[in-house]
Design an enzyme around this catalytic site. Structure first.
Site, PDB file in Angstrom:
ATOM      1  CG  ASP A 292      -2.121  -0.930   1.018  1.00  0.00           C
ATOM      2  OD1 ASP A 292      -2.733  -0.887  -0.053  1.00  0.00           O
ATOM      3  OD2 ASP A 292      -2.410  -1.716   1.936  1.00  0.00           O
ATOM      4  CE1 TYR A 376      -8.537  -3.686   6.635  1.00  0.00           C
ATOM      5  CE2 TYR A 376      -8.288  -4.925   4.614  1.00  0.00           C
ATOM      6  CZ  TYR A 376      -8.521  -4.889   5.963  1.00  0.00           C
ATOM      7  OH  TYR A 376      -8.737  -6.051   6.650  1.00  0.00           O
TER       8      TYR A 376
HETATM    9 CO    CO Z   1      -7.565  -6.939   7.523  1.00  0.00          CO
END
Ligand code: CO
Length: 634
Positions: A292, A376
């Protein structure tokens, strides 16, 4: 705002100027898109010697990509001298992060692809307006038709009921499109067979809730006399702490030049990179191990925070400027949040023999930002305490990776059921923080300390004794270490040249949390690319080129760069400008309670003074007891 310091975040005019200068350079290709505009932080010596009103050196690193089959470009532009200093093509096996234009291209190409459309029609999907497509980095598991130097993404799809719906409730199971972004082509579509699309929605907005909870009375946090911190540009001081803040496109929220009572502690502290490997056999997820940080560019997904929602109390916000793929400015207001929090008691003793009974309250300074990377959301929270403790807390929330299942395909040990016909695969979130120390001076040492049970002997007849053992880690190979809770293992950064009044060298200890490390097989491509996650601790002597735990650029990488490579010559770290790297995180076994949006889960570490002070440094906190509390009114 006017520039005050060489580490101040980039201003919008500075990015504009860098883009303008680069576009005039003959090496710049028409049709390039931009990925990042990053402040090229000056050498440490320049920063340390900087005095107010000195000329401020400013260099901008512009990253971008074009149709050339390599890793894109990295141009360095001196915006004080108005010149492009360098223009470098990045390697095919370590490319610049993806940008939004590439994501949109991959989505557009996927929707137009006939094979993909055929797979959708097999599933009864004909309205492509309601598709939600997530492009994922394709590095590590690269389709055979994708040539070196091409930038590739793999797309998985979901179906919304309406434009505002949460698409993750309805995975289009088993359909994966491989996109060669450089070629502008879908090179392969996988179809692993039809699994019915789950029927239930998974909306988390307030309007979609059948009932609103009652009984929560207002909590107001007020500081009638204002906060106790002072802010000058991006420099902050609070209770002896002094530091600077910035946002980096890969590293997110960065602390610079952190000192306490004018004693330096850390030159720079930030996330270096992170990886999210999935452990499920489901072809929708089995290949996923996204960085990420360096593949998506975490820092570019910073949220604009809202007072009263994201942050409560006396809040000071900071804005930041970034670049979009067109070379234009994206200004994010309220990107960094600064505030104080009451943190319970700092210390207390009740003396029942007539002595003093005293209690003092603790509080902490909170510096935080929140980043949303696809499904996320990650909060990076730095806390500074009155007793010299520094804490990093990562807050994980958002929506889990998800699969549609039937009773026949359900595989509970690798992907627990989280809702009807939905299962979420096991995965890990592993963060590697780079801590560039300057503890009370330029040269530091690293020790590992733990507690050892002593053998029964003449001196230890009852077998009750234990002792603290310290090992000086003198080489990079010594410092590849794991946590050990049962032996109270910590790592101590020591300045042997500075002693406290007791004659003991001053130190800070890195106290890890209960953390896993990378689970992938050591021979797997995931372990090669994300080698930083194989150990909880690494240490290196400072090198300005070594900022990325998995290498400076990781898109389509094969694991040649990063900590494993930095440490291959096993450099001496016995006394040096020390950098420690700490990998921590969690192995996420999904629960129904994590659906449809995850209650925050926490992980992180503490840095705690050990002999940095001569005694409890908080004895001087004034008592805060006052009459007029609720309980007094009874
Ligand atoms: Co997770």
């Amino acid at each position: 705002m006017t520039l005050k310091h060489p580490l101040d975040p980039l201003e919008s005019q500075e990015i504009e100027k860098a883009v303008e200068l680069l576009k005039l350079d003959k090496r710049f290709n028409e049709g390039s898109t931009f990925i990042s505009a990053i402040l090229d932080e000056p050498d440490k010596s320049i920063v340390s010697d900087y005095k107010e009103n000195d000329p401020i050196p400013r260099k901008v690193k512009l990253l971008g990509s074009d149709k050339n089959p390599d890793g894109g470009f990295c141009a360095e532009i001196d915006i004080v001298k108005n010149q492009v200093i360098s223009y470098e093509r990045l390697k095919a096996n370590g490319q610049a992060p993806y940008n939004m234009e590439e994501m949109m291209t991959a989505i557009g190409l996927t929707i137009q692809n006939l094979e993909y459309q055929k797979a959708l029609k097999k599933r009864g999907i004909t309205d492509f307006e309601l598709l939600h497509i997530d492009p994922w980095p394709a590095g590590g598991f690269v389709h055979e038709t994708i040539k070196p130097g091409h930038r590739a993404l793999k797309c998985i799809s979901f179906l919304k009921e309406s434009i505002n719906d949460n698409g993750y409730a309805k995975p289009i199971q088993g359909v994966i499109s491989w996109v060669d972004v450089t070629l502008g082509k879908v090179v392969h579509v996988e179809d692993h067979g039809v699994v019915p699309i789950p029927k239930e929605h998974a909306r988390y907005d307030i309007e979609s809730q059948p009932k609103i909870r009652e009984g929560l009375k207002t909590i107001d946090i007020t500081q009638p006399n204002g906060p106790s911190f002072e802010v000058d540009g991006y420099h902050i001081s609070w209770q002896g702490w002094k530091f600077r803040i910035s946002i980096h496109d890969v590293h997110g929220l960065v602390l610079h030049e952190l000192s306490l009572n004018d004693r330096p502690i850390l030159y720079r502290a930030a996330l270096s990179d992170m990886v999210v490997p999935y452990g499920d056999s489901d072809p929708m997820h089995s290949w996923k191990h996204v960085f990420d940080g360096s593949e998506y560019g975490l820092g570019r997904f910073i949220n604009s925070l809202t007072l009263g929602c994201d942050c409560v109390g006396e809040i000071q916000y900071f804005d930041i400027n970034q670049i979009n793929w067109d070379g234009e400015i994206i200004k994010t207001e309220n990107a960094i949040c600064l505030h104080e929090e009451d943190y319970g008691i700092q210390w207390k003793h009740s003396d029942d023999r007539g002595g003093a009974s005293e209690v003092r309250r603790s509080r902490r300074l909170v510096i935080s930002s929140i980043f949303t990377v696809g499904n996320y959301d990650y909060g990076l929270f730095w806390y500074l305490y009155l007793d010299g403790t520094i804490q990093m807390e990562v807050k994980l929330t958002g929506i889990m990776g998800i699969s549609a299942i039937t009773e026949e395909t359900y595989n509970p040990s690798q992907a627990p059921k989280v809702a009807k016909n939905l299962a979420a695969p096991l995965h890990q979130h592993l963060f590697c923080f780079r801590l560039d120390w300057e503890l009370d001076g330029k040269e530091n040492q690293l020790f590992e300390t733990e507690i050892e049970l002593l053998p029964v002997s003449e001196d230890n007849p009852n077998g009750t004794q234990f002792s603290s053992v310290a090992k000086h880690l003198t080489k990079e190979s010594d410092a590849k270490r794991e946590i050990s809770a049962e032996t109270s293992r910590v790592w101590k950064v020591v300045n042997p040249d500075k002693k406290n009044s007791l004659g003991v060298p001053v130190a800070y200890k890195l106290l890890p949390g209960a953390t896993p490390k990378l689970l992938s097989n050591p021979d797997s491509i995931v372990s090669k690319r994300a080698a930083f996650a194989k150990h909880n601790l690494w240490a290196t002597p400072y090198n300005s080129e070594e900022l990325g735990a998995a290498g400076s650029y990781t898109v389509m990488s094969n694991g040649e760069s990063g900590l494993e490579d930095y440490t291959k010559n096993d450099r001496d770290i016995s006394k040096c400008d020390l950098v420690t790297w700490h990998t921590f995180g969690l192995s996420h076994v999904p629960r129904p309670e994590d659906w449809p949006v995850m209650p925050v889960e926490y992980c992180g570490f503490h840095l705690i003074p050990v002999g940095f002070f001569d005694k409890n440094p908080t004895l001087d906190i004034p008592p805060s007891c006052k009459t007029g509390n609720q309980s007094d009114k009874k």
